[in-house]
Design an enzyme around this catalytic site. Structure first.
Site, PDB file in Angstrom:
ATOM      1  N   ASP A 225      -8.681   0.861   6.534  1.00 11.05           N
ATOM      2  CA  ASP A 225      -7.696   0.685   7.601  1.00 11.05           C
ATOM      3  C   ASP A 225      -8.233   1.269   8.911  1.00 11.05           C
ATOM      4  OD1 ASP A 225      -5.498   0.405   9.193  1.00 11.05           O
ATOM      5  OD2 ASP A 225      -4.146   1.594   7.976  1.00 11.05           O
TER       6      ASP A 225
ATOM      7  N   GLY B 188      -8.888   5.648   1.422  1.00 12.52           N
ATOM      8  CA  GLY B 188      -9.536   6.491   2.428  1.00 12.52           C
ATOM      9  C   GLY B 188     -11.015   6.226   2.574  1.00 12.52           C
TER      10      GLY B 188
ATOM     11  N   ASP C 151       2.704   4.976  -5.563  1.00 12.75           N
ATOM     12  CA  ASP C 151       1.936   6.200  -5.348  1.00 12.75           C
ATOM     13  C   ASP C 151       2.770   7.411  -5.758  1.00 12.75           C
ATOM     14  OD1 ASP C 151       0.502   8.351  -4.515  1.00 12.75           O
ATOM     15  OD2 ASP C 151       0.225   7.691  -2.446  1.00 12.75           O
TER      16      ASP C 151
ATOM     17  N   ASP D  45       0.858  -1.193   0.000  1.00 12.23           N
ATOM     18  CA  ASP D  45       0.000   0.000   0.000  1.00 12.23           C
ATOM     19  C   ASP D  45       0.895   1.244   0.000  1.00 12.23           C
ATOM     20  OD1 ASP D  45      -2.408   1.414   0.242  1.00 12.23           O
ATOM     21  OD2 ASP D  45      -2.386   1.344   2.432  1.00 12.23           O
TER      22      ASP D  45
ATOM     23  N   HIS E  80      -7.745   9.898   3.951  1.00 19.70           N
ATOM     24  CA  HIS E  80      -7.258   8.932   4.943  1.00 19.70           C
ATOM     25  C   HIS E  80      -7.584   9.342   6.382  1.00 19.70           C
ATOM     26  CE1 HIS E  80      -4.477   7.907   1.515  1.00 19.70           C
ATOM     27  NE2 HIS E  80      -4.961   6.726   1.846  1.00 19.70           N
TER      28      HIS E  80
HETATM   29  P1  13P Z   1      -8.847   4.791   5.784  1.00 18.70           P
HETATM   30  O1  13P Z   1      -7.958   5.633   6.635  1.00 18.70           O
HETATM   31  O2  13P Z   1     -10.078   5.522   5.408  1.00 18.70           O
HETATM   32  O3  13P Z   1      -9.136   3.460   6.396  1.00 18.70           O
HETATM   33  O4  13P Z   1      -8.058   4.504   4.400  1.00 18.70           O
HETATM   34  C1  13P Z   1      -7.120   3.476   4.300  1.00 18.70           C
HETATM   35  C2  13P Z   1      -6.345   3.517   3.028  1.00 18.70           C
HETATM   36  O5  13P Z   1      -6.670   4.195   2.075  1.00 18.70           O
HETATM   37  C3  13P Z   1      -5.146   2.679   2.963  1.00 18.70           C
HETATM   38  O6  13P Z   1      -4.416   2.908   1.800  1.00 18.70           O
HETATM   39  O1  G3H Z   2      -3.209   4.829   3.603  1.00 15.67           O
HETATM   40  C1  G3H Z   2      -2.632   4.638   4.658  1.00 15.67           C
HETATM   41  C2  G3H Z   2      -2.974   3.456   5.473  1.00 15.67           C
HETATM   42  O2  G3H Z   2      -4.058   3.724   6.332  1.00 15.67           O
HETATM   43  C3  G3H Z   2      -1.778   2.960   6.203  1.00 15.67           C
HETATM   44  O3  G3H Z   2      -1.467   3.770   7.271  1.00 15.67           O
HETATM   45  O4  G3H Z   2       0.953   4.285   6.965  1.00 15.67           O
HETATM   46  O5  G3H Z   2      -0.144   4.439   9.222  1.00 15.67           O
HETATM   47  O6  G3H Z   2       0.283   2.213   8.173  1.00 15.67           O
HETATM   48  P1  G3H Z   2      -0.006   3.677   7.949  1.00 15.67           P
HETATM   49 ZN    ZN Z   3      -4.493   4.873   1.021  1.00 11.61          ZN
END
Ligand code: 13P
Ligand code: G3H
Ligand code: ZN
Length: 332
Positions: A279, A235, A116, A94, A190
């Site tokens: 997430d 997000g 990204d 990710d 996010h």
């Molecule tokens: P959320 O913060 O809305 O859960 O989004 C997660 C996300 O886009 C991870 O790449």
């Molecule tokens: O898009 C971001 C995800 O929610 C991951 O978050 O970088 O804190 O692990 P993180």
């Molecule tokens: Zn994301």
């Protein structure tokens, strides 16, 4: 070099094709811990859903990339042990931010990577994505790219159309970069604070914040320019009010947390949006259960005592997303 194929993982090609044609979306759940992984696998097996388990750079720093990869391999074996003969599990990077990170993941068992380049100038985003695509495709790994910048609370851009993906760019971007799927910006963001209170209206009955709607017109324009092309929404946590209330009732402090309403995600799932990233909702489900447990049983100190209800609460949330929001159940 470890190919994901040796680990029983799959890439996103077939999964996305079926999801776009079938009008549903694949859940992409982030994981950092054993309990999240167990809950994701249990939920996917019980609902017969394909699933993307995704690892951010932060997750690799927290849990160690090698351990997370072995956990994904373990997830496949665990799914089989739970009775799923043919689990469809993707291990996805990710928000990869460099060619080197993507290459490292591809060389170490990931079946899908995101590069990204959304914060780069347009041509640089294409060049970087293309470089990752060339390496990834040589290993049958699929690549997600991003065009447009997600609105964020900090920069107060939720209503600024200029940060949304520009539909007139998507054909050129997808063709020249060769990406397999495209993350777009249509108003999601996010975290648990997706909008500031002044970007929202208030429900007169409940007093709760109502966020501005997603830009479905932009999504539909993108779909018409790239018919059948897999679209991704980042997000996309809904920040459930009951979890926020539980957290706040047991010593937490999450004032005015607000997410994307589930009806809108349900609608998006029926379109070319075939991967939805979640997430924050997992973080909230885990934290709510643990805070409640500590409050009610202050004498407990064995982590299994509070991580078990946390795992159960996350599993409940994952099942709800799969069945009631994304519609990816009964697809195995
Ligand atoms: P959320 O913060 O809305 O859960 O989004 C997660 C996300 O886009 C991870 O790449
Ligand atoms: O898009 C971001 C995800 O929610 C991951 O978050 O970088 O804190 O692990 P993180
Ligand atoms: Zn994301």
């Amino acid at each position: 070099m470890t190919s994901y194929k040796e680990l029983g993982l799959v890439n996103t090609t077939e999964m996305f094709k079926k999801a776009v044609a079938g009008g549903y979306a694949i859940p992409a759940f982030n994981f950092n811990t054993l309990e999240q992984m167990q809950a994701i696998v249990q939920a996917a097996v019980e609902t017969k859903s394909p699933v993307i388990m995704q690892v951010s750079k932060g997750a690799r720093n927290y849990a160690n990339g090698t351990i997370l990869r072995y956990m994904a391999q373990g997830a496949v074996e665990y799914a089989k042990e739970l009775g799923c003969e043919n689990p469809q599990i993707v291990l996805h990077l990710d928000h990869g931010d460099s060619f080197e990170l993507c290459k490292d993941c591809i060389d170490n068992g990931f079946s899908s990577v995101m590069i990204d380049g959304s914060s780069l100038p347009y041509e640089d985003n294409i060049a970087l994505t293309k470089k990752v695509v060339e390496y990834a495709h040589a290993h049958d790994v699929t690549v997600e790219a991003e065009l447009g910048v997600l609105a964020g609370v900090e920069d107060e851009v939720a209503s600024e159309v200029s940060h949304y993906t520009k539909p007139e760019e998507v054909i050129d971007f997808a063709t020249r970069s060769g990406c397999d799927s495209l993350a777009i910006s249509i108003g999601t963001s996010h975290g648990a604070y997706k909008f500031t209170p002044d970007q929202c209206t208030r429900d007169p009955k409940t007093g709760k914040l109502v966020p501005p709607p997603l830009a479905f017109d932009i999504l539909h324009e993108i779909e018409s320019k790239l018919p059948g092309f897999p679209i991704v929404l980042h997000g996309s946590s809904s920040v459930p009010q009951d979890e926020v209330d539980t957290i706040n009732a047991h010593g937490g402090k999450l004032p005015d947390a607000v997410g994307i309403p589930e009806e809108q995600l349900r609608e998006a799932s029926k379109s070319a949006v075939c991967k939805i990233n979640i997430d924050s909702d997992s973080r909230l489900a885990m934290t709510a259960a643990i805070r409640k447990h500590f409050d009610e049983k202050p004498g407990d100190f064995d982590p299994r005592q509070y991580l078990k209800p946390a795992r159960e609460n996350m599993k409940k949330m994952y099942i709800h997303k799969i069945v009631d929001v994304l519609g990816s159940n009964d697809k195995l």
